[in-house]
Design a protein around this motif. Structure first.
Motif, PDB file in Angstrom:
ATOM      1  N   ALA A  72       0.833  -1.200   0.000  1.00 54.56           N
ATOM      2  CA  ALA A  72       0.000   0.000   0.000  1.00 54.56           C
ATOM      3  C   ALA A  72       0.871   1.255   0.000  1.00 54.56           C
ATOM      4  O   ALA A  72       0.601   2.214  -0.743  1.00 54.56           O
ATOM      5  CB  ALA A  72      -0.928  -0.002   1.214  1.00 54.56           C
ATOM      6  N   TYR A  73       1.939   1.252   0.790  1.00 53.37           N
ATOM      7  CA  TYR A  73       2.847   2.400   0.793  1.00 53.37           C
ATOM      8  C   TYR A  73       3.571   2.541  -0.547  1.00 53.37           C
ATOM      9  O   TYR A  73       3.805   3.648  -1.026  1.00 53.37           O
ATOM     10  CB  TYR A  73       3.871   2.281   1.930  1.00 53.37           C
ATOM     11  CG  TYR A  73       3.281   2.546   3.292  1.00 53.37           C
ATOM     12  CD1 TYR A  73       2.608   3.726   3.568  1.00 53.37           C
ATOM     13  CD2 TYR A  73       3.393   1.616   4.308  1.00 53.37           C
ATOM     14  CE1 TYR A  73       2.055   3.970   4.811  1.00 53.37           C
ATOM     15  CE2 TYR A  73       2.854   1.849   5.554  1.00 53.37           C
ATOM     16  CZ  TYR A  73       2.179   3.031   5.802  1.00 53.37           C
ATOM     17  OH  TYR A  73       1.639   3.269   7.030  1.00 53.37           O
ATOM     18  N   GLN A  74       3.914   1.416  -1.172  1.00 50.85           N
ATOM     19  CA  GLN A  74       4.572   1.463  -2.483  1.00 50.85           C
ATOM     20  C   GLN A  74       3.636   2.060  -3.527  1.00 50.85           C
ATOM     21  O   GLN A  74       4.061   2.855  -4.361  1.00 50.85           O
ATOM     22  CB  GLN A  74       5.019   0.055  -2.905  1.00 50.85           C
ATOM     23  CG  GLN A  74       5.768   0.031  -4.219  1.00 50.85           C
ATOM     24  CD  GLN A  74       7.076   0.783  -4.170  1.00 50.85           C
ATOM     25  OE1 GLN A  74       7.824   0.655  -3.226  1.00 50.85           O
ATOM     26  NE2 GLN A  74       7.346   1.583  -5.172  1.00 50.85           N
ATOM     27  N   GLN A  75       2.362   1.700  -3.489  1.00 50.69           N
ATOM     28  CA  GLN A  75       1.405   2.261  -4.433  1.00 50.69           C
ATOM     29  C   GLN A  75       1.236   3.757  -4.199  1.00 50.69           C
ATOM     30  O   GLN A  75       1.114   4.524  -5.155  1.00 50.69           O
ATOM     31  CB  GLN A  75       0.064   1.549  -4.325  1.00 50.69           C
ATOM     32  CG  GLN A  75       0.084   0.155  -4.915  1.00 50.69           C
ATOM     33  CD  GLN A  75      -1.247  -0.546  -4.776  1.00 50.69           C
ATOM     34  OE1 GLN A  75      -2.131  -0.089  -4.047  1.00 50.69           O
ATOM     35  NE2 GLN A  75      -1.393  -1.666  -5.468  1.00 50.69           N
ATOM     36  N   LEU A  76       1.244   4.179  -2.940  1.00 52.83           N
ATOM     37  CA  LEU A  76       1.158   5.606  -2.641  1.00 52.83           C
ATOM     38  C   LEU A  76       2.372   6.344  -3.194  1.00 52.83           C
ATOM     39  O   LEU A  76       2.239   7.403  -3.809  1.00 52.83           O
ATOM     40  CB  LEU A  76       1.039   5.827  -1.127  1.00 52.83           C
ATOM     41  CG  LEU A  76       1.019   7.279  -0.671  1.00 52.83           C
ATOM     42  CD1 LEU A  76      -0.220   7.987  -1.208  1.00 52.83           C
ATOM     43  CD2 LEU A  76       1.063   7.359   0.842  1.00 52.83           C
ATOM     44  N   ALA A  77       3.557   5.770  -3.006  1.00 57.45           N
ATOM     45  CA  ALA A  77       4.779   6.394  -3.531  1.00 57.45           C
ATOM     46  C   ALA A  77       4.733   6.458  -5.058  1.00 57.45           C
ATOM     47  O   ALA A  77       5.124   7.475  -5.658  1.00 57.45           O
ATOM     48  CB  ALA A  77       6.006   5.613  -3.065  1.00 57.45           C
ATOM     49  N   ASN A  78       4.255   5.406  -5.702  1.00 55.00           N
ATOM     50  CA  ASN A  78       4.138   5.399  -7.159  1.00 55.00           C
ATOM     51  C   ASN A  78       3.184   6.481  -7.639  1.00 55.00           C
ATOM     52  O   ASN A  78       3.443   7.159  -8.641  1.00 55.00           O
ATOM     53  CB  ASN A  78       3.676   4.030  -7.658  1.00 55.00           C
ATOM     54  CG  ASN A  78       4.735   2.973  -7.493  1.00 55.00           C
ATOM     55  OD1 ASN A  78       5.900   3.271  -7.277  1.00 55.00           O
ATOM     56  ND2 ASN A  78       4.324   1.722  -7.583  1.00 55.00           N
TER      57      ASN A  78
END
Length: 180
Positions: A72-78
């Motif tokens: 979820a954090y990776q998708q936010l960063a993306n």
């Protein structure tokens, strides 16, 4: 790891106070087979021995939850990257356009003094195209990986069985799918 040889340090708590302390965790050793793990979960759930709000979980479950949060954090960063790159590119293009407008008069004066047009074109290309190409290269290299397609959700132990029998999954097909 064999924990039988480990001597755990004693807490400085009188024995009379032990009953009032909450249980932090209950560790159950199994052979790792799905039926054994599910049987341990069911026994702990039915005995209401587990102190937490959540149902009993394995180390694998905890790792899965952690990985889910990390995804979820990776998708936010993306998303932040995808939103900020076009803004940065437009800002760079506006800066280059303003820089060229500021240099219009000096370029005209250089042309009048005999500077070759090809030389002036190279200067303009280096000042404008190279930064844009650099931003495009960084965007292409650092482009986020598209999200993986969602996996089909597995039936939870206490949910209705997907076979349509009306029973709970743990009482119907859970052990049959494990090959028991």
């Amino acid at each position: 790891m064999d924990a039988t040889g480990i001597t755990w340090p004693a807490a400085n708590v009188p024995a009379t106070r032990l009953d009032s302390l909450p249980v932090d965790a209950i560790n159950v050793a199994t052979n790792g087979a799905v039926p054994a793990v599910e049987q341990a979960r069911t026994v702990l759930e039915n005995a209401r021995a587990y102190p937490g709000v959540n149902a009993p979980s394995t180390v694998g479950d905890l790792i899965g939850q952690s990985n889910s949060a990390n995804n979820a954090y990776q998708q936010l960063a993306n998303t932040v990257i995808l939103v900020s790159l076009p803004i940065a590119g437009r800002t760079l293009a506006a800066g280059i356009a303003a820089g060229l407008a500021d240099r219009k008069r000096p370029f005209s004066m250089l042309r009048l003094t005999g500077a070759r047009l090809a030389t002036l074109r190279r200067v303009v290309a280096l000042e404008s195209a190279v930064p844009l190409l650099a931003v495009a290269a960084v965007a292409a290299i650092g482009a986020p990986v598209p999200p993986r397609p969602a996996r089909k959700a597995k039936a939870g132990r206490n949910e209705p069985c997907p076979c349509g029998s009306g029973k709970k999954y743990k009482k119907c097909c859970l052990f049959n799918q494990a090959g028991v």
